[in-house]
Scaffold this motif. Structure first.
Motif, mmCIF file in Angstrom:
data_model
loop_
_atom_site.group_PDB
_atom_site.id
_atom_site.type_symbol
_atom_site.label_atom_id
_atom_site.label_comp_id
_atom_site.label_asym_id
_atom_site.label_seq_id
_atom_site.Cartn_x
_atom_site.Cartn_y
_atom_site.Cartn_z
ATOM 1 N N ASN A 173 0.950 -1.435 -0.194
ATOM 2 C CA ASN A 173 0.097 -0.125 -0.048
ATOM 3 C C ASN A 173 0.807 1.359 0.138
ATOM 4 O OD1 ASN A 173 -2.668 -1.221 0.067
ATOM 5 N ND2 ASN A 173 -2.093 -1.765 2.287
ATOM 6 N N THR A 174 1.927 1.100 -0.305
ATOM 7 C CA THR A 174 2.898 2.195 -0.542
ATOM 8 C C THR A 174 2.724 3.162 -1.858
ATOM 9 O OG1 THR A 174 4.701 1.251 0.839
ATOM 10 C CG2 THR A 174 5.370 3.454 -0.515
ATOM 11 N N ASN A 175 2.539 4.305 -2.161
ATOM 12 C CA ASN A 175 2.319 4.870 -3.323
ATOM 13 C C ASN A 175 3.625 6.083 -3.507
ATOM 14 O OD1 ASN A 175 -0.122 3.817 -3.756
ATOM 15 N ND2 ASN A 175 -1.032 5.138 -2.175
ATOM 16 N N LEU A 176 4.482 5.504 -4.217
ATOM 17 C CA LEU A 176 5.534 6.466 -4.584
ATOM 18 C C LEU A 176 5.736 7.226 -5.748
ATOM 19 C CD1 LEU A 176 8.619 6.764 -3.034
ATOM 20 C CD2 LEU A 176 9.318 4.782 -4.626
ATOM 21 N N ALA A 177 5.979 8.361 -5.662
ATOM 22 C CA ALA A 177 5.656 9.119 -6.994
ATOM 23 C C ALA A 177 6.832 10.193 -7.206
ATOM 24 C CB ALA A 177 4.424 10.053 -6.581
ATOM 25 N N ASP A 178 7.373 10.099 -8.430
ATOM 26 C CA ASP A 178 8.148 11.234 -9.210
ATOM 27 C C ASP A 178 9.652 11.222 -8.752
ATOM 28 O OD1 ASP A 178 5.757 12.228 -10.179
ATOM 29 O OD2 ASP A 178 5.302 13.505 -8.842
ATOM 30 N N GLY A 193 0.725 -7.051 -4.944
ATOM 31 C CA GLY A 193 0.793 -6.237 -5.766
ATOM 32 C C GLY A 193 0.221 -4.722 -5.503
ATOM 33 N N SER A 194 -0.095 -4.707 -3.944
ATOM 34 C CA SER A 194 -0.655 -3.340 -3.600
ATOM 35 C C SER A 194 0.216 -2.412 -3.610
ATOM 36 C CB SER A 194 -1.381 -3.687 -2.114
ATOM 37 O OG SER A 194 0.204 -3.949 -1.360
ATOM 38 N N GLY A 195 -0.219 -1.098 -3.762
ATOM 39 C CA GLY A 195 0.372 0.239 -3.855
ATOM 40 C C GLY A 195 0.884 0.427 -5.422
ATOM 41 N N SER A 196 1.572 1.555 -5.407
ATOM 42 C CA SER A 196 2.032 2.205 -6.848
ATOM 43 C C SER A 196 3.369 2.897 -6.961
ATOM 44 C CB SER A 196 0.954 3.011 -7.149
ATOM 45 O OG SER A 196 0.774 4.235 -6.304
ATOM 46 N N SER A 407 13.545 4.268 7.977
ATOM 47 C CA SER A 407 12.138 3.496 8.204
ATOM 48 C C SER A 407 10.965 4.469 8.217
ATOM 49 C CB SER A 407 11.818 2.534 9.169
ATOM 50 O OG SER A 407 10.674 1.904 9.447
ATOM 51 N N SER A 408 10.033 4.494 7.251
ATOM 52 C CA SER A 408 8.951 4.993 7.209
ATOM 53 C C SER A 408 7.438 3.905 7.317
ATOM 54 C CB SER A 408 8.786 6.021 5.912
ATOM 55 O OG SER A 408 8.675 5.341 4.834
ATOM 56 N N SER A 409 6.634 4.215 8.063
ATOM 57 C CA SER A 409 5.649 3.232 7.956
ATOM 58 C C SER A 409 4.150 3.676 8.346
ATOM 59 C CB SER A 409 5.703 2.214 9.162
ATOM 60 O OG SER A 409 6.032 2.668 10.407
ATOM 61 N N GLY A 410 3.085 3.191 8.323
ATOM 62 C CA GLY A 410 1.559 3.419 8.295
ATOM 63 C C GLY A 410 1.227 4.695 7.308
ATOM 64 N N GLY A 411 0.698 5.559 7.687
ATOM 65 C CA GLY A 411 0.513 6.901 6.690
ATOM 66 C C GLY A 411 1.503 7.879 6.990
ATOM 67 N N SER A 412 2.673 7.596 7.087
ATOM 68 C CA SER A 412 3.627 8.735 7.102
ATOM 69 C C SER A 412 3.873 9.029 5.672
ATOM 70 C CB SER A 412 5.073 8.251 7.807
ATOM 71 O OG SER A 412 5.515 7.264 6.876
ATOM 72 N N CYS A 413 4.130 10.557 5.633
ATOM 73 C CA CYS A 413 4.330 10.988 4.407
ATOM 74 C C CYS A 413 5.620 12.006 4.327
ATOM 75 C CB CYS A 413 3.030 12.195 4.342
ATOM 76 S SG CYS A 413 3.429 13.350 2.886
ATOM 77 N N LEU A 414 6.607 11.404 3.485
ATOM 78 C CA LEU A 414 8.016 12.232 3.334
ATOM 79 C C LEU A 414 7.875 12.985 2.274
ATOM 80 C CD1 LEU A 414 10.730 13.172 4.422
ATOM 81 C CD2 LEU A 414 11.416 10.907 3.511
ATOM 82 N N THR A 421 22.934 5.200 5.257
ATOM 83 C CA THR A 421 23.928 4.392 4.899
ATOM 84 C C THR A 421 23.681 2.718 5.190
ATOM 85 O OG1 THR A 421 24.748 4.515 7.340
ATOM 86 C CG2 THR A 421 25.746 5.847 5.676
ATOM 87 N N GLY A 422 22.403 2.615 5.763
ATOM 88 C CA GLY A 422 21.959 1.212 6.407
ATOM 89 C C GLY A 422 20.760 0.907 5.296
ATOM 90 N N ASN A 423 19.994 0.011 5.819
ATOM 91 C CA ASN A 423 18.716 -0.539 4.998
ATOM 92 C C ASN A 423 17.836 0.621 5.080
ATOM 93 O OD1 ASN A 423 19.848 -3.217 4.316
ATOM 94 N ND2 ASN A 423 19.030 -4.027 6.284
ATOM 95 N N MET A 424 16.812 0.448 3.991
ATOM 96 C CA MET A 424 15.613 1.275 3.943
ATOM 97 C C MET A 424 14.460 0.796 3.757
ATOM 98 S SD MET A 424 15.614 4.703 1.130
ATOM 99 C CE MET A 424 17.012 5.323 2.081
ATOM 100 N N SER A 425 13.495 1.089 4.805
ATOM 101 C CA SER A 425 12.220 0.230 4.421
ATOM 102 C C SER A 425 11.201 1.428 4.425
ATOM 103 C CB SER A 425 11.859 -0.299 5.905
ATOM 104 O OG SER A 425 10.317 -0.870 5.731
ATOM 105 N N ILE A 426 10.361 1.411 3.471
ATOM 106 C CA ILE A 426 9.589 2.713 2.730
ATOM 107 C C ILE A 426 8.047 2.276 2.986
ATOM 108 C CG2 ILE A 426 8.988 4.372 0.938
ATOM 109 C CD1 ILE A 426 11.846 3.807 0.108
ATOM 110 N N GLN A 427 7.339 2.921 3.445
ATOM 111 C CA GLN A 427 5.844 2.888 3.579
ATOM 112 C C GLN A 427 4.907 4.021 3.326
ATOM 113 O OE1 GLN A 427 4.808 -0.150 6.744
ATOM 114 N NE2 GLN A 427 3.639 -1.029 4.957
#
Length: 464
Positions: A173-178, A193-196, A407-414, A421-427
């Motif tokens: 359910n992650t929607n990554l844009a631009d 397949g959730s998210g875009s 790490s970003s999770s839930g409905g967070s908006c960056l 330098t370490g792992n990256m988890s994006i939501q």
């Protein structure tokens, strides 16, 4: 003894005298023509030199303007934020008639109102950094034109994208844009397949210099992509979700054999770079990152010295409950902008060193909290209905997959970018928005220097 001319001699002397007078007249007229011609040449040469001086003065004036405002968007023709110096701004000043129809017109540079002097100056920002200045000067009938490219050096080069020196995981359910994703490791996708993944790479465009509007000139990558749409570049593997419909992102991995049509992703390309190789369109050297972190630390300390607010926050390690309020970001400095830096630095790395962003930030899609968050020797987390507009950098040296994670999770908006330098988890709903790269801002752009200079003799100055 006096000699008197005889009858025959006087007849001869008179024609000779007349001829001499005529000859002297011809010589005098010739000398006058030569003198007049030399004077005309000297006048034209002087006017041409003065016209050149007008053009050169225009370049210097543009340099002063850029020293005050080197924001790329002020000269990119992108809209109402362009300043008058931009080549996109029309200029109908009749004093610069025939010199240029955009930018600014400067006249009476010699402070003599009796002379006809002026210079037209237009500035255009270039993809990948730098500014092109075209200055056309006149003095009387003379015209001279100078084309100059200014580049910035020594600035903060944190790339405005999602970049991990380890691996990237995109949640469900992650929607990554631009924006594009770059990784030294693998790029995976969870949640089926959730998210875009939509839009174009608004900053790096085709990742290389091209002949179209999607050019991104840079000294790191010479192989252009066929499109400017979102992309993934990883030295490891990339989940097929990114390249299949409806995502249809361009994908480049280090595990493919590499062809001209589908180049292989490499960290260090051959010299000269083969068309079967593609690399990061930005500097990935750890020494460069070390210098950038030092500059960001200095910026935070300068802000603190000027305002008294704790922009620089040194913390003990491991993190304790006594410091949790100090390291949890529940609010953001009022009046902050993209040049605001809040810097968290633990004295050594521990897995319990975590900076948590809990500020709503004004909400999505345009969080009001703007600036840069830096975490040294720790990890960063944002979750829930939180929002931030800018960049997040996590850093450890030496690096490691679990050191300096994001790490970003839930409905967070960056809205912006993240480097880890370490792992990256994006939501959540991350995206590029209109956040500028740091090296385009006056606090981080470094010193301007001339990268290219030439005098133009054709009707228009094309990009060098």
């Amino acid at each position: 003894m006096n000699h008197r001319l005889g009858p025959g001699e006087s007849g001869i002397a008179m024609p000779i005298a007349v001829m001499m007078v005529a000859l002297l007249g011809v010589l005098g007229a010739g000398l006058l023509v030569f003198a007049t011609t030399d004077l005309s040449f000297a006048t034209e040469e002087n006017q041409s030199q003065r016209a050149f001086e007008m053009a050169d003065a225009g370049v210097k004036a543009a340099k002063r303007q850029l020293d005050q405002n080197a924001t790329v968007t002020a000269y990119d023709g992108g809209g109402s934020d362009d300043v008058q110096w931009s080549s996109s701004k029309p200029n109908a000043d009749t004093n610069c008639s025939g010199l240029g129809t955009s930018g600014v017109c400067l006249r009476n540079l010699d402070e003599n109102t009796a002379t006809d002097d002026a210079v037209s100056v237009a500035i255009t920002s270039q993809a990948g950094g730098g500014f092109k200045v075209v200055a056309t000067g006149k003095y009387g009938p003379a015209r001279r034109k100078i084309d100059t490219v200014f580049k910035q050096g020594g600035g903060v080069g944190i790339p405005p994208t999602y970049f991990s020196r380890s691996s990237i995981s995109l949640g469900g359910n992650t929607n990554l844009a631009d924006i594009s994703l770059f990784s030294f490791g693998n790029v995976t996708k969870s949640g089926g397949g959730s998210g875009s993944f939509t839009g174009n790479d608004e900053y790096f465009k085709k990742w290389a210099a091209t002949g179209d509007s999607f050019t991104y000139p840079n000294p790191f990558n010479m192989t252009a992509r066929s499109s400017n749409r979102r992309a993934v570049g990883a030295l490891g593997t990339v989940d097929s979700w990114y390249s299949t419909s409806p995502q249809n992102a361009q994908v480049f991995t280090g595990t493919t054999s590499g062809t001209t049509a589908n180049p292989r992703m490499v960290e260090t390309p051959s010299s000269p770079q083969s068309s079967s190789q593609i690399t990061f369109p930005f500097d990935t050297r750890m020494t460069t990152l070390d210098a950038d972190i030092a500059s960001l630390r200095q910026r935070a300390q300068e802000l603190e010295a000027a305002t008294g607010y704790d922009y620089y926050r040194p913390l003990p390690s491991p993190s304790t409950s006594a410091t949790s309020a100090y390291r949890d970001i529940s609010s953001w400095p009022s009046g902050a902008n993209y040049e605001t830096v809040v810097f968290y630095e633990f004295d050594s790395y521990s897995s319990t060193n975590v900076v948590k962003y809990t500020n709503s930030g004004g909400g999505c899609p345009t969080p009001s909290a703007r600036g840069v968050i830096v975490v040294v020797n720790g990890n960063f987390e944002m979750a829930g209905s939180t929002g931030f507009n800018g960049g997040v950098i996590t850093y450890t040296n030496p690096t490691g997959a679990d050191r300096g994670t994001f790490s970003s999770s839930g409905g967070s908006c960056l809205v912006g970018y993240a480097n880890a330098t370490g792992n990256m988890s994006i939501q959540g709903t991350p995206g590029a928005g209109s956040v500028p790269a740091l090296n385009t801002l006056s606090s981080f752009d470094g010193a301007l220097s001339v990268a290219n200079w030439r005098e133009c003799y054709n009707a228009t100055c094309t990009a060098p």
